[in-house]
Design a protein around this motif. Structure first.
Motif, PDB file in Angstrom:
ATOM      1  N   HIS A  35       0.844  -1.199  -0.034  1.00  0.00           N
ATOM      2  CA  HIS A  35      -0.083   0.144  -0.058  1.00  0.00           C
ATOM      3  C   HIS A  35       0.890   1.434   0.109  1.00  0.00           C
ATOM      4  O   HIS A  35       1.889   1.329   0.542  1.00  0.00           O
ATOM      5  N   ASN A  41      -4.660   9.727  -1.006  1.00  0.00           N
ATOM      6  CA  ASN A  41      -5.065   8.641  -1.958  1.00  0.00           C
ATOM      7  C   ASN A  41      -4.173   7.518  -1.274  1.00  0.00           C
ATOM      8  O   ASN A  41      -2.903   7.417  -0.944  1.00  0.00           O
ATOM      9  N   TYR A  43      -3.202   3.599  -2.780  1.00  0.00           N
ATOM     10  CA  TYR A  43      -3.023   2.586  -3.849  1.00  0.00           C
ATOM     11  C   TYR A  43      -2.416   1.362  -3.182  1.00  0.00           C
ATOM     12  O   TYR A  43      -1.591   1.178  -2.482  1.00  0.00           O
TER      13      TYR A  43
END
Length: 72
Positions: A35, A41, A43
């Motif tokens: 991660h 954000n 991802y």
């Protein structure tokens, strides 16, 4: 009409700070889940190795991500 560049591309900004938080966990065999948090954000990235290294080739190997990042 005046054009203002996005804040990250403003030539008048002389200092920028980039913070990326990353973690990873081993799943099964050679498969891993990572991660990366950039600002707000998050991802999710998966990697695996080929059968010759004990994986299932279910995702790109870590070296493929590294080499691709150099191309960007």
């Amino acid at each position: 009409m005046e054009h203002n560049p996005p804040p990250g591309l403003d030539p008048n900004v002389t200092r920028r700070e980039v913070v990326i938080e990353a973690d990873a966990e081993a799943l099964e065999k050679m498969r891993k889940e990572g991660h990366a948090k950039v600002r707000d954000n998050v991802y999710t990235i998966y990697c695996d190795e080929g059968a010759n290294l004990g994986g299932d080739a279910s995702a790109p190997p870590p070296l493929a991500y590294f080499c691709t990042s150099l191309a960007f």
